[in-house]
Design an enzyme around this catalytic site. Sequence first.
Site, PDB file in Angstrom:
ATOM      1  CG  ASN A 163       5.943 -15.237 -10.298  1.00 27.41           C
ATOM      2  OD1 ASN A 163       5.872 -16.067 -11.200  1.00 27.41           O
ATOM      3  ND2 ASN A 163       4.971 -15.058  -9.425  1.00 27.41           N
TER       4      ASN A 163
ATOM      5  NE  ARG B 241      11.227 -17.815  -7.703  1.00 26.30           N
ATOM      6  CZ  ARG B 241      10.000 -17.748  -8.202  1.00 26.30           C
ATOM      7  NH1 ARG B 241       9.142 -16.817  -7.773  1.00 26.30           N
ATOM      8  NH2 ARG B 241       9.598 -18.596  -9.121  1.00 26.30           N
TER       9      ARG B 241
END
Length: 338
Positions: free
Chosen positions: A221, A219
């Site tokens: 961020n 992921r």
Amino acid sequence: MTTAAARRSAALSSRIAGFPFPFRADTYRYSTNVEPARVPVATEAGGWGGGILDIDGEYAAELAERERILAADPTRLTVLPHMGPACWDALRTLLRELAAQHPDVMELRRDGDELVWRNELLGIEQRFRDGDDDTLPGGPLGFLGSQIQDDIVLLDQREGSLWADAGLVTFAADWSLHFDVGMRFLEVHGPVPRVHEEGVISRAERFLMRLQPGQEYRRTNWTMSVDRRLDQSTEVYPLWGRDRRLIAEAPADELAERLQLRVEVQHLIRLGASGAVLFLIRTYLLSLAELAQVPAWRTRFGRVLAELPDDMAEYKGLTRFRRAAADWLLPDSCPTPD
């Protein structure tokens, strides 16, 4: 163009081309945004994501910076006693990964009762015995951190939860491994706005606890920082907090050069031997001036900053300079929110 200028231009182009620009829309909200690892992502400037570990032009400089930080503050490497097997599991897994990705300059081989690690990029050959901390400088996690640019956190799974029980983190963005170690996953993310009410963190924990050995996900961020400072941990807030408060007052050209979009590519891997969840955090920095060389990125990030809800901007530490940054990115737009 001088030779030095040509090298700087090539490094800049490489940094932009490989930058993991994280926005897929003109708005941003927290989400798990988890996807399978090793899937290449094409961007307007190039691409990223084909492997687990990324070695780039900052390799030697970032490892030297990590060494400096650890020498000044050894607590950035913290391992609870029961996490020794997980640290060795992580070391074996990622050294094999490096050797597979870079077989011309890296190798892990067995020689009798020892393992031998060769890294020609750093000019080292290290012999060690599997499971014997005393045979590796810094132990397994410390040595691993001297070979990869990623920060490392190891999550133990017990009592129906994940626990952050070991790590080497020198490039934190406004948090502290030393403070968080030993906490439950949900506690570590306690201060983040909106995610608990919307169930983002609890869903993420359930997803991670269902991972099977060998499964790999990732992921992204993001936040922003001033200057190319990787270490923005809470331990050294006095060294970077003042710049974040005052940067909005800088002239526009200085602001664009110093303000950085800071993106983390986070890999999540269930280790096979120990069962721990390996959490890798690789940090990339790109100034607004660099980002503006890709027009689509300039417009999209400007719109994201202009629309970002106040509570999210406050948590990310953007409140003081968000308007100035959005105005620079979108010079012909309507006034942006305070």
